[in-house]
Design a protein around this motif. Structure first.
Motif, mmCIF file in Angstrom:
data_model
loop_
_atom_site.group_PDB
_atom_site.id
_atom_site.type_symbol
_atom_site.label_atom_id
_atom_site.label_comp_id
_atom_site.label_asym_id
_atom_site.label_seq_id
_atom_site.Cartn_x
_atom_site.Cartn_y
_atom_site.Cartn_z
ATOM 1 N N ARG A 1 37.399 49.155 100.832
ATOM 2 C CA ARG A 1 37.638 47.881 101.169
ATOM 3 C C ARG A 1 36.919 46.850 101.459
ATOM 4 N NH1 ARG A 1 39.712 49.611 107.820
ATOM 5 N NH2 ARG A 1 40.768 51.703 107.096
ATOM 6 N N PRO B 1 36.182 42.953 102.211
ATOM 7 C CA PRO B 1 35.506 42.168 103.911
ATOM 8 C C PRO B 1 36.784 41.454 104.528
ATOM 9 C CG PRO B 1 33.990 41.870 102.126
ATOM 10 C CD PRO B 1 35.272 42.266 101.061
ATOM 11 N N ARG B 2 36.054 42.097 105.727
ATOM 12 C CA ARG B 2 37.815 41.729 106.132
ATOM 13 C C ARG B 2 38.169 40.005 106.320
ATOM 14 N NH1 ARG B 2 36.482 44.045 112.735
ATOM 15 N NH2 ARG B 2 36.870 46.218 112.314
ATOM 16 N N ARG B 3 37.472 39.464 106.776
ATOM 17 C CA ARG B 3 37.648 37.261 106.500
ATOM 18 C C ARG B 3 37.488 37.745 104.235
ATOM 19 N NH1 ARG B 3 34.451 35.216 111.338
ATOM 20 N NH2 ARG B 3 35.644 36.392 113.081
ATOM 21 N N LEU B 4 38.653 37.984 104.095
ATOM 22 C CA LEU B 4 38.430 38.156 101.971
ATOM 23 C C LEU B 4 37.589 36.092 101.803
ATOM 24 C CD1 LEU B 4 37.963 39.535 100.348
ATOM 25 C CD2 LEU B 4 40.767 38.364 99.731
ATOM 26 N N ASP C 1 39.945 43.466 97.099
ATOM 27 C CA ASP C 1 41.196 43.763 97.436
ATOM 28 C C ASP C 1 41.967 43.578 97.065
ATOM 29 O OD1 ASP C 1 43.701 42.786 99.315
ATOM 30 O OD2 ASP C 1 42.366 42.182 101.006
ATOM 31 N N SER D 1 34.548 35.633 102.926
ATOM 32 C CA SER D 1 32.973 36.529 102.370
ATOM 33 C C SER D 1 33.152 35.623 100.507
ATOM 34 C CB SER D 1 33.889 37.606 102.288
ATOM 35 O OG SER D 1 33.480 38.262 103.682
#
Length: 203
Positions: free
Chosen positions: A62, A64-67, A122, A70
């Protein structure tokens, strides 16, 4: 079948081993254009091949969550690595001391891998936009540094670490290295960003 999908990873690792164990490191510490060949081969050839191979082998990796955050952080890190190591005193320190040279090469690889991973991992629309933007920024600052090196009227680095290579005198060698950065340091990110935009339009 899955193993065959990972051929970019194997090719990237083989290339990396050849680059670091071959004659280029010694040449790169004495002349500028071999340094640039090594830098670009590590950051914009080996690094994306390794990342693409990992993503093909492990499609569930995956982003990163906070794309966005990041991508900004990774782009800033890559910018600092590239411009920092080309500051005269940093470049000369890497040429003089082997441990610092090893750190330089490792950070080139890590910065390249981190950037390509954030840009490619992503696959939704938002990720494609952010990835294309990060690649655009990277292509711009690479081109800018390359042009500055090409246009420099005198040697930026100490003569003993910029001896010239391939029959070029030191200044021409420095300019040749800058030209490689302006072209080959920019082109992979332009191609990668264009591919992301093409996918975005296709969706």
């Amino acid at each position: 079948m899955r193993i065959s999908r990972g051929w970019p990873l194997a090719a990237g690792l083989v290339l990396l081993a050849w680059l670091w164990m071959g004659p280029l490191p010694d040449l790169a510490r004495r002349a500028f254009s071999p340094h640039m060949i090594l830098h670009l081969a590590v950051a914009v050839v080996a690094a994306p091949m390794i990342v693409i191979g990992l993503l093909r082998l492990f499609p569930n990796i995956r982003a990163p969550r906070r794309l966005l955050l990041s991508a900004l952080a990774v782009s800033a890190f890559e910018f600092a690595v590239v411009w920092g190591w080309h500051a005269p005193w940093m470049h000369e320190a890497a040429a003089r001391w082997l441990p610092i040279f090893a750190v330089q090469q490792l950070t080139f690889l890590l910065a390249g891998m981190a950037l390509w991973w954030v840009c490619l991992a992503d696959r939704d629309r938002r990720g494609l936009v952010i990835g294309a933007g990060a690649m655009l920024f990277t292509s711009m600052h690479m081109a800018m540094l390359g042009v500055l090196l090409v246009l420099a009227p005198a040697l930026i680095y100490a003569p003993q670490y910029c001896l010239g290579a391939f029959g070029l005198d030191p200044l021409a060698d420095q300019q040749f290295g800058g030209g490689m950065m302006a072209l080959f340091g920019t082109l992979p990110f332009v191609i990668g960003g264009s591919w992301l935009v093409w996918r975005l339009v296709g969706e």
